[in-house]
Design a protein around this motif. Structure first.
Motif, PDB file in Angstrom:
ATOM      1  N   VAL A   6       0.824  -1.197   0.000  1.00  0.00           N
ATOM      2  CA  VAL A   6       0.000   0.000   0.000  1.00  0.00           C
ATOM      3  C   VAL A   6       0.864   1.255   0.000  1.00  0.00           C
ATOM      4  CG1 VAL A   6      -1.732  -1.275   1.321  1.00  0.00           C
ATOM      5  CG2 VAL A   6      -0.184   0.279   2.520  1.00  0.00           C
ATOM      6  N   GLY A   7       0.246   2.347  -0.458  1.00  0.00           N
ATOM      7  CA  GLY A   7       0.847   3.660  -0.383  1.00  0.00           C
ATOM      8  C   GLY A   7      -0.063   4.583   0.397  1.00  0.00           C
ATOM      9  N   VAL A   8       0.511   5.614   0.994  1.00  0.00           N
ATOM     10  CA  VAL A   8      -0.261   6.586   1.760  1.00  0.00           C
ATOM     11  C   VAL A   8       0.088   7.986   1.259  1.00  0.00           C
ATOM     12  CG1 VAL A   8      -0.752   7.562   4.029  1.00  0.00           C
ATOM     13  CG2 VAL A   8      -0.347   5.102   3.790  1.00  0.00           C
ATOM     14  N   VAL A   9      -0.942   8.732   0.846  1.00  0.00           N
ATOM     15  CA  VAL A   9      -0.762  10.120   0.414  1.00  0.00           C
ATOM     16  C   VAL A   9      -1.213  11.020   1.550  1.00  0.00           C
ATOM     17  CG1 VAL A   9      -1.327  11.868  -1.303  1.00  0.00           C
ATOM     18  CG2 VAL A   9      -1.198   9.455  -1.978  1.00  0.00           C
ATOM     19  N   GLY A  10      -0.284  11.822   2.048  1.00  0.00           N
ATOM     20  CA  GLY A  10      -0.556  12.685   3.187  1.00  0.00           C
ATOM     21  C   GLY A  10       0.187  12.208   4.425  1.00  0.00           C
ATOM     22  N   THR A  11       0.654  13.157   5.228  1.00  0.00           N
ATOM     23  CA  THR A  11       1.372  12.794   6.446  1.00  0.00           C
ATOM     24  C   THR A  11       0.941  13.650   7.632  1.00  0.00           C
ATOM     25  OG1 THR A  11       3.207  14.300   5.905  1.00  0.00           O
ATOM     26  CG2 THR A  11       3.412  11.999   5.183  1.00  0.00           C
ATOM     27  N   GLY A  12      -0.273  14.182   7.583  1.00  0.00           N
ATOM     28  CA  GLY A  12      -0.794  14.957   8.708  1.00  0.00           C
ATOM     29  C   GLY A  12      -1.167  14.064   9.874  1.00  0.00           C
ATOM     30  N   VAL A  33       5.221   6.638   0.768  1.00  0.00           N
ATOM     31  CA  VAL A  33       4.507   7.728   1.443  1.00  0.00           C
ATOM     32  C   VAL A  33       4.778   9.004   0.653  1.00  0.00           C
ATOM     33  CG1 VAL A  33       4.328   9.117   3.536  1.00  0.00           C
ATOM     34  CG2 VAL A  33       4.691   6.641   3.711  1.00  0.00           C
ATOM     35  N   ALA A  34       3.734   9.820   0.455  1.00  0.00           N
ATOM     36  CA  ALA A  34       3.903  11.058  -0.305  1.00  0.00           C
ATOM     37  C   ALA A  34       3.310  12.242   0.437  1.00  0.00           C
ATOM     38  CB  ALA A  34       3.257  10.935  -1.685  1.00  0.00           C
ATOM     39  N   ASP A  35       3.990  13.377   0.346  1.00  0.00           N
ATOM     40  CA  ASP A  35       3.488  14.629   0.906  1.00  0.00           C
ATOM     41  C   ASP A  35       4.269  15.766   0.234  1.00  0.00           C
ATOM     42  OD1 ASP A  35       1.916  15.486   3.769  1.00  0.00           O
ATOM     43  OD2 ASP A  35       3.237  16.981   2.881  1.00  0.00           O
ATOM     44  N   PRO A  36       3.598  16.865  -0.129  1.00  0.00           N
ATOM     45  CA  PRO A  36       4.322  17.968  -0.775  1.00  0.00           C
ATOM     46  C   PRO A  36       5.343  18.628   0.151  1.00  0.00           C
ATOM     47  CG  PRO A  36       2.044  18.572  -0.317  1.00  0.00           C
ATOM     48  CD  PRO A  36       2.151  17.115  -0.091  1.00  0.00           C
ATOM     49  N   VAL A  37       5.174  18.454   1.461  1.00  0.00           N
ATOM     50  CA  VAL A  37       6.179  18.940   2.406  1.00  0.00           C
ATOM     51  C   VAL A  37       7.220  17.829   2.551  1.00  0.00           C
ATOM     52  CG1 VAL A  37       6.639  19.820   4.723  1.00  0.00           C
ATOM     53  CG2 VAL A  37       4.446  20.311   3.604  1.00  0.00           C
ATOM     54  N   GLY A  49       9.628   2.602   7.165  1.00  0.00           N
ATOM     55  CA  GLY A  49      10.516   1.919   6.226  1.00  0.00           C
ATOM     56  C   GLY A  49      10.020   1.930   4.797  1.00  0.00           C
ATOM     57  N   ALA A  50       9.438   3.063   4.382  1.00  0.00           N
ATOM     58  CA  ALA A  50       8.844   3.167   3.049  1.00  0.00           C
ATOM     59  C   ALA A  50       9.623   4.140   2.178  1.00  0.00           C
ATOM     60  CB  ALA A  50       7.392   3.633   3.153  1.00  0.00           C
ATOM     61  N   ARG A  51       9.334   4.094   0.888  1.00  0.00           N
ATOM     62  CA  ARG A  51       9.893   5.045  -0.069  1.00  0.00           C
ATOM     63  C   ARG A  51       9.220   6.396   0.121  1.00  0.00           C
ATOM     64  NH1 ARG A  51       9.367   3.981  -6.593  1.00  0.00           N
ATOM     65  NH2 ARG A  51      10.215   5.978  -7.349  1.00  0.00           N
ATOM     66  N   CYS A  52       9.952   7.486  -0.092  1.00  0.00           N
ATOM     67  CA  CYS A  52       9.443   8.837   0.114  1.00  0.00           C
ATOM     68  C   CYS A  52       9.258   9.548  -1.220  1.00  0.00           C
ATOM     69  CB  CYS A  52      10.397   9.614   1.008  1.00  0.00           C
ATOM     70  SG  CYS A  52      10.014  11.365   1.139  1.00  0.00           S
ATOM     71  N   LEU A  53       8.080  10.153  -1.401  1.00  0.00           N
ATOM     72  CA  LEU A  53       7.821  10.980  -2.576  1.00  0.00           C
ATOM     73  C   LEU A  53       7.207  12.289  -2.118  1.00  0.00           C
ATOM     74  CD1 LEU A  53       6.933   7.785  -3.409  1.00  0.00           C
ATOM     75  CD2 LEU A  53       6.771   8.881  -5.625  1.00  0.00           C
ATOM     76  N   ASP A  54       7.329  13.322  -2.958  1.00  0.00           N
ATOM     77  CA  ASP A  54       6.721  14.605  -2.616  1.00  0.00           C
ATOM     78  C   ASP A  54       5.518  14.933  -3.503  1.00  0.00           C
ATOM     79  OD1 ASP A  54       7.987  15.188  -4.983  1.00  0.00           O
ATOM     80  OD2 ASP A  54       9.468  16.551  -4.104  1.00  0.00           O
ATOM     81  N   ASP A  55       4.982  13.915  -4.173  1.00  0.00           N
ATOM     82  CA  ASP A  55       3.862  14.123  -5.088  1.00  0.00           C
ATOM     83  C   ASP A  55       2.921  12.916  -5.034  1.00  0.00           C
ATOM     84  OD1 ASP A  55       2.146  14.892  -7.089  1.00  0.00           O
ATOM     85  OD2 ASP A  55       3.547  14.523  -8.719  1.00  0.00           O
ATOM     86  N   GLY A  56       1.666  13.157  -4.603  1.00  0.00           N
ATOM     87  CA  GLY A  56       0.705  12.060  -4.523  1.00  0.00           C
ATOM     88  C   GLY A  56       0.393  11.450  -5.867  1.00  0.00           C
ATOM     89  N   ALA A  57       0.351  12.276  -6.912  1.00  0.00           N
ATOM     90  CA  ALA A  57       0.080  11.759  -8.255  1.00  0.00           C
ATOM     91  C   ALA A  57       1.167  10.789  -8.684  1.00  0.00           C
ATOM     92  CB  ALA A  57      -0.046  12.914  -9.247  1.00  0.00           C
TER      93      ALA A  57
END
Length: 323
Positions: A6-12, A33-37, A49-57
């Motif tokens: 699974v992936g998660v968009v948002g880290t609030g 995991v993705a978050d623009p911040v 222990g997941a990959r980090c992205l800054d774009d949910g798309a």
């Protein structure tokens, strides 16, 4: 058994609760995991222990995903869900479904057309005290419903803007409207009023709605954001010979109070409803459960009610609630 990727968009805040729950499941691997911040995304991704992205798309284009959790602010809904549907990727989405009802209706149409499995974060429905309350209120028995969300203004800067959160009624009090629907049935019309904020573009500081249910029951839901603490969040339901009251002190403290002529009973649970709704969605996707409690189409009914209450408050005229 292979693990659900699974992936998660948002880290609030609420995304953090989902990430914590998912990372504890033996049959789930959080792969991205993705978050623009970027800094916040890096911290959250490292924690699980997941990959980090800054774009949910961009996250939604990862081929290895089996499902995605969309835990983003109201203004960010629409394109992410459309991308998930295009990928035929099952998704869990946090409430509210969008800033408005039209965006959510379009997503619902796409989801139905794709036959996609979805779930929405109306977490109260996963609590045993809520299920006990529903069992105490047979269909047609409810006469009066009174709901409240009396709280402080949340900290995120987008929350206080109407074009960011949609307002307290749409973003927060929607939980109370969902409980009202669950325990008293569908609402057919709503009248409302609000106390506007002193700053242009900010959400109202208080709102009150009067509801008419299809069953003939009536109710009110009031909310405010001007306190420095959470004072009262919950719903009180009056039926013949009993009062059933549900309250939320925090995400980990929910209570049921039942009052009759013979006295009262109080039931408390510290169960984690976020983990419960995540567990249910995972079990459905893995074939261990038949269905989720709140698929997108069901959540749309609650979202339409909250949006109707907001529209009535801003326009000053009664609004029919579309089924």
């Amino acid at each position: 058994m292979s693990r659900l990727r699974v992936g998660v968009v948002g880290t609030g805040f609420i995304a953090g609760r989902h990430l914590a729950a998912l990372s504890r499941f033996d049959d789930v691997e959080v792969v991205a995991v993705a978050d623009p911040v970027r800094e916040r995304a890096e911290v959250a991704a490292a924690r699980v222990g997941a990959r980090c992205l800054d774009d949910g798309a961009a996250l939604l284009q990862l081929e290895e995903l089996d499902a995605v959790w969309l835990c983003v602010p109201p203004f960010a809904h629409g394109p992410l869900e459309a991308a998930a549907v295009a990928r035929r990727l099952p998704f869990f989405v946090e409430k509210p479904l969008a800033l408005d009802v039209d965006t959510a209706r379009e997503v619902a149409r796409q989801v139905a057309g794709a036959g996609l499995t979805t779930a929405v974060g109306y977490h109260w429905r996963h609590l045993d005290v809520v299920q006990r309350a529903a069992a105490l209120l047979p269909a047609g028995d409810v006469r009066l419903v009174t709901g409240t969300w009396l709280d402080a203004t949340p900290r995120p800067p987008w929350w206080v803007r109407r074009d960011g959160s949609g307002g307290q009624v749409v973003e927060q009090t929607t939980h109370v409207f969902d409980l009202a629907r669950l325990l008293a049935g569908e609402v057919v019309s709503v009248c409302a009023a609000e106390r506007p904020a002193p700053v242009e573009g900010e959400v109202a500081t208080a709102a009150a709605a009067v509801l008419t249910f299809a069953s003939g029951a009536v109710g009110s839901v009031c909310s405010t954001r001007v306190l420095g603490w959470r004072h009262a969040v919950g719903l009180q339901v009056v039926a013949d010979g009993r009062v059933v009251e549900l309250s939320e002190r925090s995400l980990d403290d929910h209570r049921l109070r039942v009052v009759t002529a013979d006295g009262e009973e109080v039931h408390r649970t510290d169960a984690d409803p976020i983990a419960a709704e995540d567990r249910e969605f995972v079990d459905v996707l893995c074939g261990r459960a038949e269905r989720v409690r709140v698929p997108y189409a069901e959540a749309l009914r609650t979202h339409a009610l909250a949006c109707a209450a907001d529209t009535a408050a801003r326009g000053g005229a009664p609004v029919r609630v579309e089924s």
